[in-house]
Enzyme design. Sequence first.
Site, PDB file in Angstrom:
ATOM      1  N   LYS A 197       0.793  -1.065   0.046  1.00 55.11           N
ATOM      2  CA  LYS A 197      -0.006  -0.070  -0.008  1.00 55.11           C
ATOM      3  C   LYS A 197       0.817   1.354  -0.190  1.00 55.11           C
ATOM      4  O   LYS A 197       1.880   1.257   0.470  1.00 55.11           O
ATOM      5  CB  LYS A 197      -0.772  -0.020   1.281  1.00 55.11           C
ATOM      6  CG  LYS A 197      -2.166  -0.710   1.314  1.00 55.11           C
ATOM      7  CD  LYS A 197      -3.228   0.044   0.886  1.00 55.11           C
ATOM      8  CE  LYS A 197      -4.199  -0.918   0.538  1.00 55.11           C
ATOM      9  NZ  LYS A 197      -5.435  -0.129   0.020  1.00 55.11           N
TER      10      LYS A 197
ATOM     11  N   GLY B  52      -8.115   7.163  -0.979  1.00 56.13           N
ATOM     12  CA  GLY B  52      -7.750   8.193  -0.297  1.00 56.13           C
ATOM     13  C   GLY B  52      -6.447   8.017   0.598  1.00 56.13           C
ATOM     14  O   GLY B  52      -6.251   8.635   1.650  1.00 56.13           O
ATOM     15  N   LEU B  53      -5.620   6.919   0.154  1.00 57.22           N
ATOM     16  CA  LEU B  53      -4.438   6.636   0.634  1.00 57.22           C
ATOM     17  C   LEU B  53      -4.522   6.132   2.227  1.00 57.22           C
ATOM     18  O   LEU B  53      -3.669   6.755   3.009  1.00 57.22           O
ATOM     19  CB  LEU B  53      -3.324   7.720   0.581  1.00 57.22           C
ATOM     20  CG  LEU B  53      -2.968   8.048  -0.914  1.00 57.22           C
ATOM     21  CD1 LEU B  53      -2.298   9.430  -0.760  1.00 57.22           C
ATOM     22  CD2 LEU B  53      -2.336   7.055  -1.697  1.00 57.22           C
TER      23      LEU B  53
ATOM     24  N   ASN C 191       4.846   7.171  -4.948  1.00 59.51           N
ATOM     25  CA  ASN C 191       3.582   7.520  -5.857  1.00 59.51           C
ATOM     26  C   ASN C 191       3.260   9.123  -5.939  1.00 59.51           C
ATOM     27  O   ASN C 191       2.959   9.735  -5.072  1.00 59.51           O
ATOM     28  CB  ASN C 191       2.441   7.184  -4.645  1.00 59.51           C
ATOM     29  CG  ASN C 191       0.947   7.424  -5.036  1.00 59.51           C
ATOM     30  OD1 ASN C 191       0.920   8.116  -6.020  1.00 59.51           O
ATOM     31  ND2 ASN C 191       0.179   6.818  -4.270  1.00 59.51           N
TER      32      ASN C 191
ATOM     33  N   CYS D 130      -1.668   9.389  -7.581  1.00 59.38           N
ATOM     34  CA  CYS D 130      -2.748   9.080  -6.933  1.00 59.38           C
ATOM     35  C   CYS D 130      -3.712  10.360  -7.240  1.00 59.38           C
ATOM     36  O   CYS D 130      -3.309  11.349  -7.049  1.00 59.38           O
ATOM     37  CB  CYS D 130      -2.624   8.992  -5.427  1.00 59.38           C
ATOM     38  SG  CYS D 130      -4.428   8.905  -4.545  1.00 59.38           S
TER      39      CYS D 130
ATOM     40  N   ASN E 246      -0.799   4.938 -13.536  1.00 62.42           N
ATOM     41  CA  ASN E 246      -1.703   5.077 -12.257  1.00 62.42           C
ATOM     42  C   ASN E 246      -3.080   5.065 -12.878  1.00 62.42           C
ATOM     43  O   ASN E 246      -3.229   5.062 -14.057  1.00 62.42           O
ATOM     44  CB  ASN E 246      -1.463   5.992 -11.213  1.00 62.42           C
ATOM     45  CG  ASN E 246      -2.087   5.713  -9.731  1.00 62.42           C
ATOM     46  OD1 ASN E 246      -3.153   5.233  -9.633  1.00 62.42           O
ATOM     47  ND2 ASN E 246      -1.238   6.114  -8.826  1.00 62.42           N
TER      48      ASN E 246
ATOM     49  N   GLY F 238      -1.933  -1.586 -15.543  1.00 61.79           N
ATOM     50  CA  GLY F 238      -3.115  -0.736 -16.068  1.00 61.79           C
ATOM     51  C   GLY F 238      -3.900  -1.816 -16.883  1.00 61.79           C
ATOM     52  O   GLY F 238      -3.919  -2.197 -17.804  1.00 61.79           O
ATOM     53  N   GLY F 239      -5.136  -2.401 -16.081  1.00 59.16           N
ATOM     54  CA  GLY F 239      -6.004  -3.348 -16.793  1.00 59.16           C
ATOM     55  C   GLY F 239      -5.650  -4.758 -17.165  1.00 59.16           C
ATOM     56  O   GLY F 239      -6.241  -5.357 -17.977  1.00 59.16           O
TER      57      GLY F 239
ATOM     58  N   GLY G 182      -3.393  -5.504 -10.630  1.00 55.96           N
ATOM     59  CA  GLY G 182      -4.068  -5.060  -9.472  1.00 55.96           C
ATOM     60  C   GLY G 182      -5.515  -5.366  -9.479  1.00 55.96           C
ATOM     61  O   GLY G 182      -5.948  -6.295  -8.854  1.00 55.96           O
TER      62      GLY G 182
END
Lengths: 257, 304
Positions: B45, B72-73, B125, B128, B190, B241-242, B263
């Site tokens: 995370k 929101g992290l 990061n 985000c 992201n 991504g995807g 992810g």
Amino acid sequence: MKAARVTDVLQESEHVWTVRFDLEGSALPGQFAMLWVPGGEEMPMGLSYIDWGSKGATFKVVGDGTMALSKLKPGACLGTKGPLGRGYAIKGADIIAIAGGTGIASLAPAIELAVSGGKRVTVVLGAKSAGEMLFEKRLKRLSVNLQLATDDGSLGKKGFATDIAQRLVEKGGYDQMLACGPEPMLARAARMAEEFGIESQCSVERHMKCGLGLCGACALGGARVCVEGPVFVGKALLSMPDFGKRRLAPSGKVISF
Amino acid sequence: MASLSATVGKLRLANPTILAAGILGMTAEQMLEALKGGAAAVVTKSIGLKAAEGHPNPTMVETECGYLNCMGLPNPGIDDFKPEVEGVAKHDGIVIGSVYAKDAKGFAALARKMESYGASAVELNLSCPHAAGLGAEMGSSLTRVRNITRAVKKAVDIPVFPKLTPNVQKIAGLALAAEKGRADGIVAINTLKAMAILPEARTPILSNAYGGYSGPGIKPVGVRCVYEIAGEVDIPIIGVGGICSGRDAIEYIMAGASAVQIGSAVAAHGPGVFAKVCAEMGEFMTANGYKRLSDMVGAARGGR
């Protein structure tokens, strides 16, 4: 997310409410849904009614989100995701169900299904006091062996539901134990079932965010409560070092029960 | 049999699949599940200096081709996260520590701690899309991307991978800025800034109104971004991504990625998605005569 219409809002006891809504489709007993009062907080709720055309959630008002849910009026719009997660898989002919507090909300549909499937069912229904006893009438309508227990002895036997259950289990004859309630209670129930060689299934509650198996907020051991749970086999739970002892706070900090 | 082993700069991976940031990476046990499921490495995370609860629910909603989230992290803060990184590292798992902060100094401090806990690399990061003043809000500036990367590089010896946002006119420009800051590799992309509305409720669903779009719907955008970045920089790229299948991963690799992250596909396929993607990649490679993964890296670029 699917929009449902609220059909009924019932006050069950001083702090506990049931909201019924017209979400269509099949659901297993023990499954949950994410419920969202638009503009407010979305929450995971065990389904206390799982009819094809009508679902329900029964909950204690503990904060703004549950307060908003209890104040809904018939006709109001409710955002829903679900049914989600794994429910109870009923096995054997003789079942004992142990409910602590609002734990009966998720167990009631399982008990009804077991009874309609011809199982013999014993229900130990525990509450802090008589005023907090939930679904007593709903269960009395079924042919189950209903044992009431309160912490203060104001209704039924005095003591924890697990203590009352222990006395019954010691006599033997049960094939399966179902349990829902606070996690330390579930840990006692799962250990008891293990000790007496009964298969157990426990519904666990953890702080949940996405409800879809991605964010990891509801971690329990290596499992996700929202996908692999909320109902787990007791044996599997007992192998998780954090079960009944530690959980994740909303930030992910590890905290004790 | 085709070899799936991958290298990203100094990082040697048994296969090219890595658990993406923000997915499951809250506890050691969950990260170990992803490794058991076939991932060669895991990204944690995104962790900050202090504990944060993130946004209230709804923080995630499923759409036709993926998910929108505004987590929101949420994170327990770097000090409390120590046992989770150590818990993976002690089982010889490769951990990439994802960190976020509001300035270069914060990023450097977090990276140093991740390194001391046993992380094999850090991911910055800078992307985000749903945290005010953080992530993409600073990651859209070329100067800040360069300066933050440089500050972290000075602070640690492990590889540093800035994760970039696609929500800009030219993501390759950001990658170039990261390379100038001496990044060891680029992670792209992201999530895409997005919104979902529940018509009956006449209101955006996510509590933050805006969220980040992930899942199959963004794969063509991610592949395009990796292709563009590969044309601008010489450092390795981790594509994300995807990705749900071996063919998806191979698209990224042929666009120029040396490894991939997965992810959202964990929702549909569980932590076993990594082994599934690897098996499918292996089948494709065997059927098409590729012996090594490196033979496919940038294969669609035709020398561009």
